[in-house]
Motif scaffolding. Structure first.
Motif, short mmCIF file in Angstrom:
data_model
loop_
_atom_site.label_atom_id
_atom_site.label_comp_id
_atom_site.label_asym_id
_atom_site.label_seq_id
_atom_site.Cartn_x
_atom_site.Cartn_y
_atom_site.Cartn_z
N VAL A 79 113.76 3.82 131.60
CA VAL A 79 114.47 3.32 130.51
C VAL A 79 114.69 1.88 130.49
N THR A 97 115.81 4.34 122.88
CA THR A 97 116.00 5.78 123.29
C THR A 97 114.83 6.73 122.99
N ASN A 101 112.60 8.27 126.18
CA ASN A 101 112.55 10.01 125.93
C ASN A 101 111.06 10.29 126.15
N MET A 118 120.27 11.52 129.20
CA MET A 118 120.31 10.49 128.28
C MET A 118 121.37 10.22 127.43
N MET A 122 122.19 6.43 127.35
CA MET A 122 122.13 5.70 126.28
C MET A 122 123.27 5.72 125.48
N SER A 136 124.16 7.53 117.69
CA SER A 136 123.51 7.41 118.99
C SER A 136 123.47 8.66 119.71
N THR A 140 119.88 10.44 120.48
CA THR A 140 119.48 10.94 121.76
C THR A 140 119.14 12.35 121.80
N SER A 143 115.72 12.94 119.92
CA SER A 143 114.49 12.39 120.82
C SER A 143 114.12 13.23 121.93
#
Length: 426
Positions: A79, A97, A101, A118, A122, A136, A140, A143
């Motif tokens: 990450v 992100t 992923n 994640m 994230m 967000s 996440t 993805s």
């Protein structure tokens, strides 16, 4: 009589009984309702035979590899590397992100596990940078659907085991579709970034980039060894899972020194728990499939669908619609285990490559993680990110539309899926 069994199945499902128990209870009820109690003594053997397959050994081994990589600090470095690489562009953290992923997809192979991890990492970071929490969380979650596409993939292992298809071939077939999903989501972020004027992060220096790259090199060994080992024929997909676990242990213990002996019991318990959940579901689904075969349901469906059209393009359209609807109400793995025995005679009749079809069905059911009312990914991210379920569903819609759009490209552009397996003769 059969209609009573169907009613019992959906009644148990709507009562939120775990899907594995729904399958088992429905099958036992069927034996009693139709008077076939003579089959009951054979049921334990059927449960065992559903798990008596060498290919399924890859599931606990890949789960172990993922747990070791999490405990050894490998995932956090992946990450961080993605953030250093592209975090400075407009909407950079959103791109990070997606890229992160894709990196993690080559390790975990489970969309639910990836979405959970994640979301913890994230969503708070993106919120600090000024991103909307719903956006967000939705990004996440969306993805994470590349996890079952880019190898290794638990859902590919199950499909390959059930259908007799090459697991290595499925792994290689998932690479280009996984990249297509990454590009699709990045394009959507670029559009949204321009529309909503996303912020930029601080550009990393050349020294920071080099340091991060050197730090992540040992972490990249695991996916590299898996793919290179299968491509070179050094080992099978199942054997690659054992090698990946060994490499993850060495990297976390020796290179990063974050994998401590005191973490090992917890890692093993998590691996056993996750494996037991999946294998129990497979065993129950095997006796459910036995019931379906006994009722000759696959043959009836084959006859019905071939009577509708002899065109494979129309058949694939109907399959996509059916799977998208089923994915909204059934767990992906359970649906896969139930449907594969039904579909295999159909794809033979329509002359569809089983590897191509495996990618289609697995992506379809993975998209089900994003669709209400039973999208498990929605519940996981909603809980962890503390976002109201209905708001998360609304924020996920653009990514869902993009996911379905790419699905149809993959469905009707067989070359995109089969190019690598064909080149390798898989």
């Amino acid at each position: 009589m059969t209609i009573i069994v169907v009613i019992c199945f959906f009644l148990l499902l709507f009562m939120a009984v775990p899907i594995s128990l729904v399958l088992g209870i429905t099958t036992i009820l069927y034996f009693f309702i139709v008077g076939n109690t003579a089959l009951l003594p054979s049921t334990p053997m059927r449960l065992y035979s559903g798990l008596d397959n060498f290919g399924l050994l890859a599931i606990p081994l890949f789960m172990l590899a993922g747990e070791l990589m999490n405990g050894g600090g490998i995932t956090t470095r992946l990450v961080k590397f993605a953030r250093v690489l592209i975090g400075h562009v407009r909407g950079g953290l959103a791109y990070v992100t997606v890229i992160a992923n894709m990196f993690l997809a080559s390790i975990l192979g489970s969309a639910n596990a990836q979405a959970a991890m994640m979301s913890k990492v994230m969503v708070p970071e993106m919120e600090k940078e000024g991103y909307d929490r719903e956006f967000s969380s939705a990004l996440t979650l969306a993805s994470s659907i590349v996890a079952p596409i880019i190898p290794p993939s638990m859902i590919f292992i199950i499909y390959g085991t059930l259908s007799g298809t090459s697991i290595g071939g499925l792994f290689m077939a998932g690479i280009i579709p996984g990249i297509m999903y990454g590009i699709g989501f990045i394009s959507l972020i670029a559009f949204l970034g321009y529309k909503y004027n996303f912020k930029k992060s601080t550009r990393a220096s050349g020294k920071e980039m080099m340091t991060s790259f050197l730090s992540v090199l040992p972490a990249l060994l695991v996916p590299f060894i898996i793919i290179f080992g299968i491509l070179s024929g050094a080992f099978t997909a199942t054997e690659s899972a054992a090698v990946a676990s060994a490499v993850a242990f060495i990297v976390g213990m020796i290179f990063y020194k974050e994998l401590k002996w005191k973490k090992i019991p917890g890692i093993l318990v998590n691996t056993v728990t996750s494996t037991a959940t999946v294998t129990f579901l497979i065993a129950m689904a095997n006796i459910f499939g036995w019931m379906i075969a006994f009722e000759q349901i696959p043959q009836a469906i084959v006859t019905q669908m071939t009577s509708l059209s002899s065109n494979p393009f129309v058949f694939l359209l109907l399959v996509n619609i059916l799977l998208l609807l089923l994915g909204a109400v059934l767990d992906g793995i359970a649906a896969l285990i139930i449907l594969v025995p039904v579909f295999m005679p159909l794809i033979t009749a329509f002359h569809i490559d089983p590897i191509h079809f495996g990618v289609i069905i697995c992506i379809n059911l993975t998209i089900g993680l994003l669709t209400p009312p039973v999208g498990t990914g929605l519940f996981i991210v909603s809980s962890i990110a503390e976002v109201r379920f209905e708001r998360l569903v609304r924020a996920t819609l653009p990514f869902l539309v993009m996911g379905i759009f790419i699905l149809f490209i993959i469905t009707y552009w067989e070359g995109a899926v089969m190019w690598i397996p064909n080149k390798l003769g898989l």
